[in-house]
Structures are given as structure tokens and as C-alpha cells.
Motif scaffolding. Structure first.
Motif, PDB file in Angstrom:
ATOM      1  N   ARG A  20     -46.334 -19.522   4.804  1.00 25.49           N
ATOM      2  CA  ARG A  20     -47.185 -19.391   3.669  1.00 25.49           C
ATOM      3  C   ARG A  20     -47.091 -19.590   2.681  1.00 25.49           C
ATOM      4  NH1 ARG A  20     -50.307 -15.495   5.745  1.00 25.49           N
ATOM      5  NH2 ARG A  20     -50.242 -14.480   3.137  1.00 25.49           N
ATOM      6  N   CYS A  21     -46.604 -21.180   2.903  1.00 26.89           N
ATOM      7  CA  CYS A  21     -47.020 -21.491   0.837  1.00 26.89           C
ATOM      8  C   CYS A  21     -47.674 -21.261   0.419  1.00 26.89           C
ATOM      9  CB  CYS A  21     -46.891 -22.847   0.820  1.00 26.89           C
ATOM     10  SG  CYS A  21     -48.030 -24.091   1.746  1.00 26.89           S
ATOM     11  N   SER A  22     -48.719 -21.910  -0.799  1.00 28.70           N
ATOM     12  CA  SER A  22     -50.088 -21.076  -1.926  1.00 28.70           C
ATOM     13  C   SER A  22     -51.308 -22.009  -0.567  1.00 28.70           C
ATOM     14  CB  SER A  22     -50.364 -21.984  -2.459  1.00 28.70           C
ATOM     15  OG  SER A  22     -49.814 -22.654  -3.187  1.00 28.70           O
ATOM     16  N   SER A  25     -51.075 -20.202   3.258  1.00 30.57           N
ATOM     17  CA  SER A  25     -51.759 -19.448   2.483  1.00 30.57           C
ATOM     18  C   SER A  25     -53.390 -18.823   2.982  1.00 30.57           C
ATOM     19  CB  SER A  25     -51.074 -18.752   1.497  1.00 30.57           C
ATOM     20  OG  SER A  25     -50.136 -18.130   1.388  1.00 30.57           O
ATOM     21  N   ALA A 228     -43.528 -26.198  -4.422  1.00 32.88           N
ATOM     22  CA  ALA A 228     -44.123 -24.891  -3.261  1.00 32.88           C
ATOM     23  C   ALA A 228     -42.731 -24.105  -3.107  1.00 32.88           C
ATOM     24  CB  ALA A 228     -44.777 -25.857  -2.052  1.00 32.88           C
ATOM     25  N   THR A 269     -48.460 -28.925   2.121  1.00 34.12           N
ATOM     26  CA  THR A 269     -47.871 -28.672   0.606  1.00 34.12           C
ATOM     27  C   THR A 269     -48.676 -29.564  -0.282  1.00 34.12           C
ATOM     28  OG1 THR A 269     -45.516 -29.680   0.065  1.00 34.12           O
ATOM     29  CG2 THR A 269     -45.546 -27.745   0.755  1.00 34.12           C
TER      30      THR A 269
END
Length: 299
Positions: A20-22, A25, A228, A269
Motif C-alpha cells: 500500500r505504498c502511495s 494505493s 516510499a 515504487t
């Protein structure tokens, strides 16, 4: 020459199953700015009928289903995939071989070192020896895995697969465990290099003048994963060159005459995955395309 990018992501794909890195997500939320991507693989053909698969991704079944060029078309059992070539022994490049086990004839090509890493693991014996021929290829030896398609393997700086790392591991060594591929058909040339730790003068000379270069786009900056907050390894530690910076891939190839410049094998990432990001705009402004699954090149 016909080229289909079956999978454009690095190991784990986008979104990665547990991340659930940016960027992941956004992908989980269905944000159209981040296209889902499967793990690294391309297919190349001189005629659109007989195809060479370069690297067998764990996502191979999904990739075949998503690309009609790969569908069976004749009789009860058929595949347009006539051969498979491995550029290293990483899990994201060999695990798909376990899916290609349903009694379908093809030839598996790799350097002796890469093929040994597969043959030493008996799980790959599900590809029956009397059905799937295994063929070792020496570096700088030109061969024809599909009629009309000439291929030459060459060493690039890299490292052994993660699952074979030990205390003697050397990053950036040029051996037969990480290779680039020069593919020629109909007077056109394609260089496919999904993993590379640095760009050398020899590598620049090797790819100069190609009609398309598909090159390692794993990380934008060497510390992408650290920024990240999801890992501690740098791109270099993983055997991958960064895109940005004075010694990055874009700067390194800036003075080399090339046709299409495409970044492939992109980690989840890497901010270039976000289509309206300044990072994506930056690489595109310097003449590079960010690969996505299903991208085709007709050279």
C-alpha cells in the motif's frame, strides 16, 4: 518485426499483492493514472504468427489471455509461442515456466549459467524433457529461435538472482547470469535489456543505431524503495541502474543514436508510473516512453 510488451513491471507487478505504498494505493483504488501492470516479459515475431517469448513471468497465463496474438488457434492443442528465452534466472523471469507445462512443444534458450539455475531445480522438470528442448547459447553467438528472427545474447552488468545470492555475490559484474538481447528481423534491430546495473561504453556501442531499445526502468532514483518507506534496498543493491542522475540511464544514453527509447521492468515504487506526475513528464520530455502492458511496436 512485431513486439508485444506482455508485462512491463518489475517483480511483484503493480499493484504488488501486499503493498500500500502511495503508487500501489492509487492502483488499488482504481485511479486511472496508474495502469495495473504484470511482471516483465515481451514477445517478438518476424511474421505475427510464430513468437519468441522473452522471459516467462509468473503472470504468463494472464498475459496470454490478455493478448490475442498469444492465443491457441489450430486444432485441439496449439500455441504461437515457439520458443522461450531467459535473460536471467530471477523468479519474475522463470516462474512462468511452471505454467508452460501442458505438453506443448517449444525450445527453452538461455546461457549455460542461467539454464543451469533452472535445471538444478527439479520443480522445472514439469516441462517434460521429451517435449521441451533446453538449448544453451553462448554469449555473442547468433542463433535463430524462430525462423526469420536472429538473436544474440551479450553480457551486461548485473548480479545473480536473489535466490542464489551468497557471500561471494558481486554487484555490477559482467557474467552470463544477466544478459541483454539483440534481436534482428527484416532489417530492423531491437535491444531488450530488462536488468542492468550500469551503462558502460561497450554497452552504448553495442546498442547504437537500434530501431528500439527496451531498457531497465526499475527505479527513478537509487533510493526509490527507501523513500516510499517499504524497503531498505537501493536499486544498485538489486542490480538495477537508476533512471535519473549524471550516471543514470537517461543521461548515459543521451549521446547515443537510438530509435524508440522505452523504459520497462518498472518497480511499483517508481513515480513514473503515475501518468500526470512531474516524474513521468520528465522522462517523456527526454524522449523516453514508459512501457505499459499491451504496448506494441511494429518495426
Amino acid at each position: 518485426m512485431h513486439v508485444v510488451i506482455l508485462g512491463s513491471a518489475a517483480g511483484g507487478g503493480v499493484p504488488q499483492w501486499n503493498c500500500r505504498c502511495s503508487i500501489c494505493s492509487l492502483a488499488w483504488a482504481g485511479d486511472p493514472r496508474v495502469k495495473p501492470r504484470t511482471q516483465s516479459s515481451i514477445a517478438v515475431s518476424p511474421d505475427g504468427e510464430r513468437w519468441l517469448l522473452l522471459n516467462a513471468s509468473p503472470d504468463i497465463r494472464q498475459q496470454i489471455q490478455a493478448n490475442p496474438q498469444m492465443h491457441p488457434r489450430e486444432g485441439l492443442r496449439h500455441s504461437p509461442i515457439h520458443a522461450v528465452l531467459l535473460t536471467n534466472g530471477d523468479v519474475d523471469h522463470v516462474a512462468g515456466l511452471l505454467t508452460l507445462r501442458e505438453g506443448q512443444p517449444f525450445t527453452l534458450y538461455a546461457t549455460p549459467g542461467i539454464l543451469a539455475s533452472v535445471s538444478d531445480n527439479r520443480v522445472f522438470d514439469v516441462m517434460a524433457a521429451d517435449v521441451v528442448k533446453r538449448q544453451t547459447i553462448a554469449l555473442d553467438e547468433t542463433f535463430e529461435p524462430v525462423p526469420g528472427l536472429s538473436v544474440t545474447l551479450f553480457s551486461v552488468p548485473g548480479k545473480v538472482p536473489l535466490w542464489l545470492e551468497d557471500a561471494s555475490m558481486e554487484i555490477g559484474a559482467e557474467t552470463e547470469t544477466t544478459v541483454g538481447t539483440m534481436i534482428e528481423a527484416g532489417g530492423k534491430r531491437l535491444a531488450y535489456i530488462p536488468g542492468c546495473a550500469r551503462v558502460t561504453e561497450d554497452l552504448k556501442a553495442r546498442v547504437a543505431g537500434v530501431d528500439a531499445l527496451l531498457f531497465d526502468g526499475t527505479v527513478l532514483e537509487d533510493d526509490d524503495m527507501i523513500r516510499a518507506g517499504v524497503g531498505t534496498k537501493t536499486g544498485w543493491r538489486m542490480g538495477h541502474i537508476q533512471i535519473n542522475g549524471e550516471t543514470g540511464s537517461i543521461a548515459s544514453f543521451a549521446d547515443v543514436a537510438l530509435g524508440r527509447r522505452v523504459l520497462i521492468h518498472i518497480n511499483n515504487t517508481n513515480p513514473i508510473l503515475i501518468e500526470d506526475s512531474p516524474e513521468r513528464a520528465g522522462v517523456e520530455a527526454r524522449g523516453w516512453t514508459v512501457a505499459h502492458d499491451g504496448l506494441t511496436l511494429d518495426l
